[in-house]
Enzyme design. Sequence first.
Site, PDB file in Angstrom:
ATOM      1  N   ARG A   1      -1.086   9.609   8.653  1.00  0.00           N
ATOM      2  CA  ARG A   1      -1.001   8.190   9.017  1.00  0.00           C
ATOM      3  C   ARG A   1      -0.577   7.316   7.845  1.00  0.00           C
ATOM      4  NH1 ARG A   1      -4.525   4.027   8.432  1.00  0.00           N
ATOM      5  NH2 ARG A   1      -6.319   5.352   7.915  1.00  0.00           N
TER       6      ARG A   1
ATOM      7  N   ARG B   1      -0.850   9.574   1.468  1.00  0.00           N
ATOM      8  CA  ARG B   1      -2.244   9.921   1.208  1.00  0.00           C
ATOM      9  C   ARG B   1      -2.481  11.417   1.023  1.00  0.00           C
ATOM     10  NH1 ARG B   1      -5.557   5.743   5.207  1.00  0.00           N
ATOM     11  NH2 ARG B   1      -5.444   3.958   3.788  1.00  0.00           N
TER      12      ARG B   1
ATOM     13  N   GLU C   1       0.837  -1.199   0.000  1.00  0.00           N
ATOM     14  CA  GLU C   1       0.000   0.000   0.000  1.00  0.00           C
ATOM     15  C   GLU C   1       0.870   1.246   0.000  1.00  0.00           C
ATOM     16  OE1 GLU C   1      -3.112   0.076   2.874  1.00  0.00           O
ATOM     17  OE2 GLU C   1      -4.036  -1.775   2.167  1.00  0.00           O
TER      18      GLU C   1
ATOM     19  N   HIS D   1     -11.464  10.768   6.283  1.00  0.00           N
ATOM     20  CA  HIS D   1     -11.262   9.350   6.566  1.00  0.00           C
ATOM     21  C   HIS D   1     -10.794   9.043   7.977  1.00  0.00           C
ATOM     22  CE1 HIS D   1     -10.490   5.171   5.659  1.00  0.00           C
ATOM     23  NE2 HIS D   1      -9.202   5.284   5.913  1.00  0.00           N
TER      24      HIS D   1
ATOM     25  N   HIS E   1      -8.914  10.332   2.675  1.00  0.00           N
ATOM     26  CA  HIS E   1      -8.555   9.203   1.823  1.00  0.00           C
ATOM     27  C   HIS E   1      -8.698   9.647   0.367  1.00  0.00           C
ATOM     28  CE1 HIS E   1      -8.342   5.246   0.037  1.00  0.00           C
ATOM     29  NE2 HIS E   1      -7.974   4.762   1.214  1.00  0.00           N
TER      30      HIS E   1
END
Length: 537
Positions: A384, A291, A129, A349, A246
């Site tokens: 994060r 992100r 990811e 998110h 997100h």
Amino acid sequence: MKDENHYLIPWYKDKLDVYHTEVLILGSGIAGLYAAIKLNPKFDVTVLTKMEIMASNTEHAQGGIAVALNNGDSPQFHYDDTINAGAGLVNKKAAMILAEKGPECVTELIQLGTKFDTNCQNQLDFAMEGAHGKHRVLHAQGDATGWEIERTLVEVVQSQNISVKENYYLVDIVKNQKQEACGTLVYNHVDKKLELWLAKAIIMATGGLGQMYKYTTNPSVATGDGIAAAYRAGAELMDMEFMQFHPTALQIPGAPSFLISEAVRGEGAILINACNERFMENIPRKELAPRDVVSRAIWEQMQTGTVFLDFSTIGKTRVEQRFPGIHKTCLEYGVDITSEPVPVGPAAHYLMGGIRTDEYGQTNIPNLYACGECACNGVHGANRLASNSLLDGLVFAATISEHITAKITEISHIDDIQTDHFITDKEQASPADIESLRKDLKELFWNKVGIIRDNAGLIEARAMLNMLKEKFEPRCYIEELELGNMLTLGSIIIMAALEREESRGAHFRRDYPKADECWQKHSVIKRGDKHVCYVSI
């Protein structure tokens, strides 16, 4: 509505039913249930949850849980990626605990019955990811990881006969004369009455506040109730300006902001703009950049047209196998992702900020602990790392259970409850239309306190929020209590965002577009503060 009130609504202890338990846990996501399981053999544990036991952000987590269990990976590598993603604001001690304790906790999760996906060699299948340097993300049923973890923990909790009370809404935290947290005021939605629950230790695991935004991947329960209640009780809140958006949520008129997992891009899906151009091509790490970088890139493209996520590079068979939930949901809204790109855009998110804790979940209020998304020990910094959220809830629920075991005190008596901030009786008129006020708040935050911020927009948001506050005082109805909490937290987020005059991670100011070393510090706000305080990382 007055922010300085200790309690959200009037209540009187002599009119309430009082219940006792040794450890009281608020919330039934991964953090709350894992804490209950860890503490249950030693203590009388009660879990109070806002709706049904499965209704949490955990259930909605798709991509997976990051953990250094793969060959060639290590906790040090995981730690390094966490630090790098956090934009210079990560608590290094907390990040090391997360990375080092993660394998032990996830292994226990597997032993409890969680069935993660395996490869053709019948070994755990690790995905890649964004901002990860290794394949380390475990997943279940393709894209139903959170649901599988929640299913497992619920089954264990039920098999151990841990007391779980559904449809209990947290109103406020109560303290004794020593200023220690000793219980909670809750609204029993089934019996339509307020109750007082006293305990030796209280664990907040109430989740985030994504519902403050017009577009969010969060379920309806995510209205920040636990964070607001802790704030009213005197707990410090940290890093509240850092809301992660997100990058890829479904963007179809009439459809919810359904999350399209980061793992999709990890499998090779690409982002294209309205001109069919791959606009992430020249950005470091491309679609797998952090992100905040991807969200802002998509936001910029959306100003001139629709942005799409193209699955064609993955292949039809792999898409159906790896992402069955996403495939099914998109089909319901008329898009077959195996043959056509799907419209996407950012959505609120995950809150990196929250109730300030140390690495053992302790707040500044004795006997009050917090873990999961409602808590902030700095482990996520300003941005994060993907799939660290489930691990965060797991690991720090475990450290809390260890600390409580060593330090648990006595249950306070009802006569010891602090009474100096009780609100006097008064007639309360029906407030302005709640649905309309809530819609206005969500629009305001999306437009002025969202992905791109500036001084003028934040000042305008503060003024408009103050006008919304003046329109109503909450009564004992859940929709009104939620809105009261959202308005309280809105002021805090705006204050923190206004004072941080730089861009860092998820907090981007167009009037201060660069990160500044002078701001490499955590923001801290406590009830009664007129300005933000700062502490070093």
